[in-house]
Design an enzyme around this catalytic site. Sequence first.
Site: not given
Length: 406
Positions: A7, A94, A184, A215, A245, A390
């Site tokens: 990743n 990923r 996600h 987060n 965000r 993941e």
Amino acid sequence: MKILVINCGSSSLKYQLMDMTDETVICKGAIERIGLKIEGGEENVILKLNDQKYTYDKELPTHIDAFNEVKYLLSESEHKVVDSFDEIDAIGHRVVQGAAEFTESVLVNEDIVSRVSKYSALAPLHNPANLQGYEACLNVVGPDVPQVFVFDTAFHSTMPAKAYMYALPYEYYEKYGVRRYGFHGTSHKFVSHRVADKMGKDIKDLKIITCHLGNGSSIAAVKNGKVVDTSMGFTPLDGFMMGTRSGGVDPSAVTYIMKQEGLTPEQMDEILNKKSGVNGVSGVSSDDRDICAAQNAGNERATLAHEMQAYEIAKFIGSYIAAMNGVDAIVFTGGIGENGHWLRSTICSYLGYMGVEIDEDLNVKTVKGAEAELTSPDAKVRVFILATDEELMIAQDTRDIVNSLK
């Protein structure tokens, strides 16, 4: 079969080596500050093995240098876990944005790279780095080791047009692909299948709402194993408030602030993505642990930030219950989803009309990484805390694609 999961970020490379015989983690770690100067002996090379953590500092100018360091760690260092890098059967990557084209994981070749690179403008902070990770691996291991792209957006590709389209002139969708994509996806896929297993039911018979809270946060409505809606949109900025965000904001508020402050689009983007959310409202931090501490100390803005976050999440859950005409299970996962007992409790308090009543003692006691059902098995709506994985999802997709080649 041994699979290496990669990743890559713009200046980082996270890795995890898995033995797919029993789906166990052999080791994992990260290379940080790629292309950056290491100041004051900052230890940017990390290896976690057998519950031990080993770190050291080393300046690595490129992702190729970083991947070479991973190769050294795994096959040559004093902590090596394989005698040769040839023992690694495949590499799974990923990739954040696959747009509408990539609805499932794919074996990588140069044509795939070319097609994925077209979507870099949709994820400028992620896709170029993800592609750099592939090129770095290719440079080191050559073309004979299969590599697979696993897309964050793929699981959400089952959304109907009524859920993914924006009420903008249709030409912007046709010309630029402006629509809801969702992110996600590997996490939502993993926990939705995991909760079906925990319930002892076929996912095709369930209506599930998965809440990936960290987060960066998003919620997905999964009906009969397929996503019908999700909170993140064209970018990961949309949805509800996150660490830094903003989530959904009246677009006129954005243009108004830009005019009042004389801001460029880049400056406004910085505010919305990095200076808003829980951090912007609280003025304390984007870290939920800091917000909890400030709230417990009586900080009113920290309390407001938490209350806003719980309220917005509850509204999304409620809207997805309506979209699916019911819900069988609600899942909390991610760093805050697994740790934030106050947030879980407050969110569930809005759902009493659905018969949601959680075990508050168990809610408080459950720690990150543990699995727990907060409701009774005979509850109308069951609520779970599940640890996402993941990397395992990426490794499983990689294994399945490689096995299909045989």
